[in-house]
Write a protein that holds these residues in place. Structure first.
Motif, PDB file in Angstrom:
ATOM      1  N   SER A 217      58.547 -46.899  21.312  1.00 61.16           N
ATOM      2  CA  SER A 217      57.633 -47.924  21.816  1.00 61.16           C
ATOM      3  C   SER A 217      57.859 -48.227  23.297  1.00 61.16           C
ATOM      4  N   VAL A 218      59.054 -47.929  23.811  1.00 58.34           N
ATOM      5  CA  VAL A 218      59.339 -48.232  25.221  1.00 58.34           C
ATOM      6  C   VAL A 218      58.486 -47.381  26.157  1.00 58.34           C
ATOM      7  N   LYS A 219      57.917 -46.308  25.628  1.00 58.23           N
ATOM      8  CA  LYS A 219      57.133 -45.401  26.459  1.00 58.23           C
ATOM      9  C   LYS A 219      55.924 -46.107  27.066  1.00 58.23           C
ATOM     10  N   ASP A 220      55.235 -46.905  26.257  1.00 57.72           N
ATOM     11  CA  ASP A 220      54.009 -47.544  26.720  1.00 57.72           C
ATOM     12  C   ASP A 220      54.069 -49.070  26.718  1.00 57.72           C
ATOM     13  N   ASP A 221      55.110 -49.609  26.102  1.00 56.62           N
ATOM     14  CA  ASP A 221      55.217 -51.070  26.001  1.00 56.62           C
ATOM     15  C   ASP A 221      56.136 -51.596  27.098  1.00 56.62           C
ATOM     16  N   VAL A 222      55.549 -52.273  28.073  1.00 56.22           N
ATOM     17  CA  VAL A 222      56.330 -52.804  29.199  1.00 56.22           C
ATOM     18  C   VAL A 222      57.342 -53.828  28.719  1.00 56.22           C
ATOM     19  N   THR A 223      56.948 -54.638  27.742  1.00 56.80           N
ATOM     20  CA  THR A 223      57.851 -55.670  27.219  1.00 56.80           C
ATOM     21  C   THR A 223      59.076 -55.051  26.576  1.00 56.80           C
ATOM     22  N   ALA A 224      58.890 -53.940  25.856  1.00 51.28           N
ATOM     23  CA  ALA A 224      60.010 -53.281  25.179  1.00 51.28           C
ATOM     24  C   ALA A 224      60.975 -52.641  26.163  1.00 51.28           C
ATOM     25  N   SER A 225      60.462 -52.169  27.300  1.00 53.58           N
ATOM     26  CA  SER A 225      61.328 -51.494  28.277  1.00 53.58           C
ATOM     27  C   SER A 225      61.947 -52.458  29.289  1.00 53.58           C
ATOM     28  N   GLN A 226      61.452 -53.696  29.363  1.00 50.24           N
ATOM     29  CA  GLN A 226      61.925 -54.646  30.360  1.00 50.24           C
ATOM     30  C   GLN A 226      63.429 -54.927  30.274  1.00 50.24           C
ATOM     31  N   PRO A 227      64.008 -55.066  29.057  1.00 51.67           N
ATOM     32  CA  PRO A 227      65.455 -55.291  28.988  1.00 51.67           C
ATOM     33  C   PRO A 227      66.268 -54.162  29.633  1.00 51.67           C
ATOM     34  N   PHE A 228      65.777 -52.932  29.533  1.00 56.21           N
ATOM     35  CA  PHE A 228      66.473 -51.797  30.154  1.00 56.21           C
ATOM     36  C   PHE A 228      66.333 -51.840  31.683  1.00 56.21           C
ATOM     37  N   VAL A 229      65.183 -52.313  32.146  1.00 57.23           N
ATOM     38  CA  VAL A 229      64.987 -52.460  33.596  1.00 57.23           C
ATOM     39  C   VAL A 229      65.978 -53.487  34.136  1.00 57.23           C
ATOM     40  N   GLU A 230      66.109 -54.607  33.439  1.00 60.98           N
ATOM     41  CA  GLU A 230      67.031 -55.657  33.870  1.00 60.98           C
ATOM     42  C   GLU A 230      68.480 -55.180  33.795  1.00 60.98           C
ATOM     43  N   LEU A 231      68.795 -54.440  32.740  1.00 58.24           N
ATOM     44  CA  LEU A 231      70.159 -53.915  32.587  1.00 58.24           C
ATOM     45  C   LEU A 231      70.489 -52.962  33.729  1.00 58.24           C
ATOM     46  N   ARG A 232      69.553 -52.084  34.053  1.00 55.15           N
ATOM     47  CA  ARG A 232      69.802 -51.140  35.159  1.00 55.15           C
ATOM     48  C   ARG A 232      69.995 -51.871  36.481  1.00 55.15           C
ATOM     49  N   ASN A 233      69.154 -52.862  36.726  1.00 55.30           N
ATOM     50  CA  ASN A 233      69.258 -53.627  37.960  1.00 55.30           C
ATOM     51  C   ASN A 233      70.591 -54.366  38.056  1.00 55.30           C
ATOM     52  N   ASN A 234      71.038 -54.908  36.955  1.00 52.07           N
ATOM     53  CA  ASN A 234      72.331 -55.602  36.942  1.00 52.07           C
ATOM     54  C   ASN A 234      73.488 -54.633  37.148  1.00 52.07           C
ATOM     55  N   MET A 235      73.387 -53.454  36.546  1.00 52.77           N
ATOM     56  CA  MET A 235      74.446 -52.459  36.706  1.00 52.77           C
ATOM     57  C   MET A 235      74.514 -51.945  38.133  1.00 52.77           C
ATOM     58  N   GLN A 236      73.348 -51.812  38.760  1.00 53.15           N
ATOM     59  CA  GLN A 236      73.303 -51.277  40.120  1.00 53.15           C
ATOM     60  C   GLN A 236      74.121 -52.121  41.094  1.00 53.15           C
ATOM     61  N   LYS A 237      74.212 -53.424  40.833  1.00 49.11           N
ATOM     62  CA  LYS A 237      74.972 -54.321  41.704  1.00 49.11           C
ATOM     63  C   LYS A 237      76.457 -53.946  41.739  1.00 49.11           C
ATOM     64  N   PHE A 238      76.949 -53.338  40.658  1.00 45.42           N
ATOM     65  CA  PHE A 238      78.367 -52.968  40.583  1.00 45.42           C
ATOM     66  C   PHE A 238      78.647 -51.594  41.202  1.00 45.42           C
ATOM     67  N   PHE A 239      77.567 -50.863  41.524  1.00 45.98           N
ATOM     68  CA  PHE A 239      77.737 -49.512  42.073  1.00 45.98           C
ATOM     69  C   PHE A 239      76.912 -49.362  43.357  1.00 45.98           C
ATOM     70  N   PRO A 240      77.339 -50.009  44.430  1.00 46.90           N
ATOM     71  CA  PRO A 240      76.556 -49.956  45.679  1.00 46.90           C
ATOM     72  C   PRO A 240      76.492 -48.557  46.299  1.00 46.90           C
ATOM     73  N   ASP A 241      77.456 -47.702  45.959  1.00 48.04           N
ATOM     74  CA  ASP A 241      77.491 -46.355  46.545  1.00 48.04           C
ATOM     75  C   ASP A 241      76.905 -45.281  45.633  1.00 48.04           C
ATOM     76  N   ASN A 242      76.462 -45.684  44.445  1.00 50.10           N
ATOM     77  CA  ASN A 242      75.911 -44.727  43.485  1.00 50.10           C
ATOM     78  C   ASN A 242      74.610 -45.275  42.923  1.00 50.10           C
ATOM     79  N   LYS A 243      73.607 -44.436  42.876  1.00 49.86           N
ATOM     80  CA  LYS A 243      72.340 -44.871  42.289  1.00 49.86           C
ATOM     81  C   LYS A 243      72.427 -44.771  40.775  1.00 49.86           C
TER      82      LYS A 243
END
Length: 261
Positions: A217-243
């Motif tokens: 469902s995450v393929k087409d459902d923005v609501t279902a994929s939003q938690p993963f977007v937030e998780l990625r954004n939060n993780m990125q803060k801990f890795f400033p030198d790595n995408k």
């Protein structure tokens, strides 16, 4: 009595073989790398009747190419990543231009002034493409053989916490890096005490690509994929030198339904 300069004999021999001009050597080296520079200069020396210098040119070219291999495989990746890609071709071109000017400029000019011809740009570009293909093929083959010999193309698995959260990772990734990924998963509560999570970790260039199994469902459902977007954004803060890149997969690692970066 008026003196006259001797006229050039109409029977003076005109060179029949073609050469590469200084400009062709510079452009060819920029496009094709040091092997092309060595080939062009060695071919010129043959036309100029100096086979000894042609052989020496090839020896120097091979040694220079080996030095490039050493640079690629032994200089730390974090240092290489900071060097713009165009720097190395410019260095090759500069060295080739200097050597051509020093050892062949006069001979090239004499050849042309005597009516000798030069190779056309089509041949120059074609040889440059062949040269860079050979060089890249050798680099990738050496990398593959090295990684295979060191067992780095295999995979390892580590588990974390009471729920035995699992990270499967390729062995070109240091174990400390995997532990840091796991620690950040804990801090962002992805690794919790409610449900065991499984992820697959790859390091491509300087990026961490993390495959996470999920519902289609995450393929087409923005609501279902939003938690993963937030998780990625939060993780990125801990890795400033790595995408950080998330690949949401369904059933298999090859079936990526959404890529978040």
């Amino acid at each position: 009595m008026e003196e006259t300069l001797p006229e050039k004999s109409i029977f003076e021999e005109i060179p029949t073989e073609k050469i590469y001009t200084e400009k062709a050597i510079r452009v060819g080296t920029f496009l094709g790398g040091p092997l092309v520079a060595g080939y062009f200069m060695a071919e010129n020396f043959k036309v100029f009747g100096d086979s000894d210098k042609a052989k020496k040119t090839w020896i120097i070219t091979i040694l220079a190419t080996l030095c490039i291999f050493a640079l690629i495989f032994f200089v730390p990746e974090n240092i290489l990543d900071k060097i713009p890609n165009i720097v190395f071709p410019l260095i090759y071109m500069g060295i080739a231009a200097y050597c051509t000017k020093l050892y062949q400029e006069k001979l090239i000019n004499e050849h042309i002034e005597s009516g000798g011809e030069q190779f056309n740009w089509g041949r120059t570009i074609a040889i440059s493409i062949i040269g860079i293909s050979i060089l890249l093929g050798a680099v990738f083959s050496t990398y593959f053989l090295t990684e295979t010999a060191n067992g780095r193309l295999t995979e390892s698995t580590k588990t974390y916490g009471t729920m035995q959260h699992q990270i499967v990772y390729q062995n070109n990734i240091d174990e400390n890096e995997v532990d840091k990924i796991a620690e950040v998963f804990k801090k962002t509560t992805f690794f919790d005490d409610a449900l065991t999570k499984y992820v697959y970790l790859e390091k491509i260039n300087n990026n961490y690509e993390i495959s996470i199994s999920c519902n289609e469902s995450v393929k087409d459902d923005v609501t279902a994929s939003q938690p993963f977007v937030e998780l990625r954004n939060n993780m990125q803060k801990f890795f400033p030198d790595n995408k950080i890149i998330f690949k949401l997969v369904v059933n298999s690692l090859d079936n990526v339904v959404k890529r978040i970066e």
